[in-house]
Design a protein around this motif. Sequence first.
Motif, PDB file in Angstrom:
ATOM      1  N   LEU A  19       0.836  -1.195   0.000  1.00 50.87           N
ATOM      2  CA  LEU A  19       0.000   0.000   0.000  1.00 50.87           C
ATOM      3  C   LEU A  19       0.876   1.252   0.000  1.00 50.87           C
ATOM      4  O   LEU A  19       0.670   2.175  -0.793  1.00 50.87           O
ATOM      5  CB  LEU A  19      -0.906  -0.026   1.229  1.00 50.87           C
ATOM      6  N   GLU A  20       1.869   1.266   0.876  1.00 49.11           N
ATOM      7  CA  GLU A  20       2.802   2.394   0.918  1.00 49.11           C
ATOM      8  C   GLU A  20       3.556   2.524  -0.408  1.00 49.11           C
ATOM      9  O   GLU A  20       3.736   3.635  -0.925  1.00 49.11           O
ATOM     10  CB  GLU A  20       3.792   2.226   2.062  1.00 49.11           C
ATOM     11  N   ALA A  21       3.982   1.412  -0.968  1.00 48.75           N
ATOM     12  CA  ALA A  21       4.693   1.443  -2.255  1.00 48.75           C
ATOM     13  C   ALA A  21       3.817   2.037  -3.355  1.00 48.75           C
ATOM     14  O   ALA A  21       4.307   2.801  -4.199  1.00 48.75           O
ATOM     15  CB  ALA A  21       5.144   0.039  -2.641  1.00 48.75           C
ATOM     16  N   ASP A  22       2.535   1.704  -3.346  1.00 51.37           N
ATOM     17  CA  ASP A  22       1.611   2.283  -4.335  1.00 51.37           C
ATOM     18  C   ASP A  22       1.505   3.789  -4.171  1.00 51.37           C
ATOM     19  O   ASP A  22       1.539   4.534  -5.153  1.00 51.37           O
ATOM     20  CB  ASP A  22       0.220   1.658  -4.217  1.00 51.37           C
ATOM     21  N   TYR A  23       1.375   4.261  -2.935  1.00 51.66           N
ATOM     22  CA  TYR A  23       1.288   5.708  -2.685  1.00 51.66           C
ATOM     23  C   TYR A  23       2.569   6.415  -3.131  1.00 51.66           C
ATOM     24  O   TYR A  23       2.519   7.493  -3.723  1.00 51.66           O
ATOM     25  CB  TYR A  23       1.032   6.000  -1.208  1.00 51.66           C
ATOM     26  N   ARG A  24       3.699   5.804  -2.849  1.00 49.05           N
ATOM     27  CA  ARG A  24       4.972   6.384  -3.283  1.00 49.05           C
ATOM     28  C   ARG A  24       5.079   6.403  -4.815  1.00 49.05           C
ATOM     29  O   ARG A  24       5.572   7.365  -5.393  1.00 49.05           O
ATOM     30  CB  ARG A  24       6.149   5.600  -2.699  1.00 49.05           C
ATOM     31  N   ALA A  25       4.615   5.334  -5.450  1.00 48.20           N
ATOM     32  CA  ALA A  25       4.706   5.236  -6.917  1.00 48.20           C
ATOM     33  C   ALA A  25       3.895   6.317  -7.617  1.00 48.20           C
ATOM     34  O   ALA A  25       4.269   6.766  -8.706  1.00 48.20           O
ATOM     35  CB  ALA A  25       4.248   3.852  -7.380  1.00 48.20           C
ATOM     36  N   ILE A  26       2.782   6.727  -7.001  1.00 47.25           N
ATOM     37  CA  ILE A  26       1.979   7.787  -7.624  1.00 47.25           C
ATOM     38  C   ILE A  26       2.320   9.164  -7.057  1.00 47.25           C
ATOM     39  O   ILE A  26       1.620  10.144  -7.282  1.00 47.25           O
ATOM     40  CB  ILE A  26       0.463   7.504  -7.528  1.00 47.25           C
ATOM     41  N   ASN A  27       3.427   9.222  -6.302  1.00 45.13           N
ATOM     42  CA  ASN A  27       3.987  10.481  -5.791  1.00 45.13           C
ATOM     43  C   ASN A  27       3.051  11.269  -4.884  1.00 45.13           C
ATOM     44  O   ASN A  27       2.959  12.493  -4.984  1.00 45.13           O
ATOM     45  CB  ASN A  27       4.467  11.362  -6.947  1.00 45.13           C
ATOM     46  N   VAL A  28       2.364  10.569  -3.976  1.00 50.24           N
ATOM     47  CA  VAL A  28       1.552  11.265  -2.981  1.00 50.24           C
ATOM     48  C   VAL A  28       2.514  12.056  -2.089  1.00 50.24           C
ATOM     49  O   VAL A  28       3.436  11.473  -1.509  1.00 50.24           O
ATOM     50  CB  VAL A  28       0.727  10.265  -2.133  1.00 50.24           C
ATOM     51  N   PRO A  29       2.344  13.371  -1.966  1.00 53.93           N
ATOM     52  CA  PRO A  29       3.308  14.182  -1.219  1.00 53.93           C
ATOM     53  C   PRO A  29       3.369  13.908   0.284  1.00 53.93           C
ATOM     54  O   PRO A  29       4.421  14.029   0.890  1.00 53.93           O
ATOM     55  CB  PRO A  29       2.842  15.618  -1.459  1.00 53.93           C
ATOM     56  N   GLU A  30       2.220  13.556   0.886  1.00 58.91           N
ATOM     57  CA  GLU A  30       2.204  13.298   2.322  1.00 58.91           C
ATOM     58  C   GLU A  30       1.381  12.040   2.596  1.00 58.91           C
ATOM     59  O   GLU A  30       0.254  11.917   2.122  1.00 58.91           O
ATOM     60  CB  GLU A  30       1.612  14.484   3.079  1.00 58.91           C
ATOM     61  N   ILE A  31       1.980  11.126   3.353  1.00 58.36           N
ATOM     62  CA  ILE A  31       1.346   9.854   3.683  1.00 58.36           C
ATOM     63  C   ILE A  31       1.404   9.691   5.201  1.00 58.36           C
ATOM     64  O   ILE A  31       2.456   9.875   5.812  1.00 58.36           O
ATOM     65  CB  ILE A  31       2.088   8.674   3.017  1.00 58.36           C
ATOM     66  N   GLY A  48      12.121  15.803  -2.482  1.00 62.64           N
ATOM     67  CA  GLY A  48      12.867  15.527  -3.709  1.00 62.64           C
ATOM     68  C   GLY A  48      12.397  14.224  -4.314  1.00 62.64           C
ATOM     69  O   GLY A  48      11.211  14.019  -4.545  1.00 62.64           O
ATOM     70  N   ASP A  49      13.332  13.302  -4.542  1.00 62.24           N
ATOM     71  CA  ASP A  49      12.985  12.001  -5.127  1.00 62.24           C
ATOM     72  C   ASP A  49      12.673  10.937  -4.078  1.00 62.24           C
ATOM     73  O   ASP A  49      12.334   9.811  -4.429  1.00 62.24           O
ATOM     74  CB  ASP A  49      14.150  11.504  -6.005  1.00 62.24           C
ATOM     75  N   ASP A  50      12.799  11.278  -2.806  1.00 65.86           N
ATOM     76  CA  ASP A  50      12.606  10.290  -1.744  1.00 65.86           C
ATOM     77  C   ASP A  50      11.599  10.827  -0.733  1.00 65.86           C
ATOM     78  O   ASP A  50      11.031  11.896  -0.910  1.00 65.86           O
ATOM     79  CB  ASP A  50      13.941   9.988  -1.070  1.00 65.86           C
TER      80      ASP A  50
END
Length: 72
Positions: A19-31, A48-50
Amino acid sequence: DLVIEVVSESDRPSTLLPLEADYRAINVPEIVFIHPRQQRVRYLRKDGDDYEETVLTEGTLSFTCLPGFAFE
């Protein structure tokens, strides 16, 4: 711009990691992952990129995407 997940007792890391990987993949700014049972909040903010990670067990959490909105 912001995703807030309340983690239940039945959620396992094997459920949360993809789930976290999906949010990161679509560049959600805050999780945010709220762990009520453990009384902690895990906050990830895009930098930045991370992502920068903060774990809170007390205090106030403010959000970049919602100025003036905060959790205690």
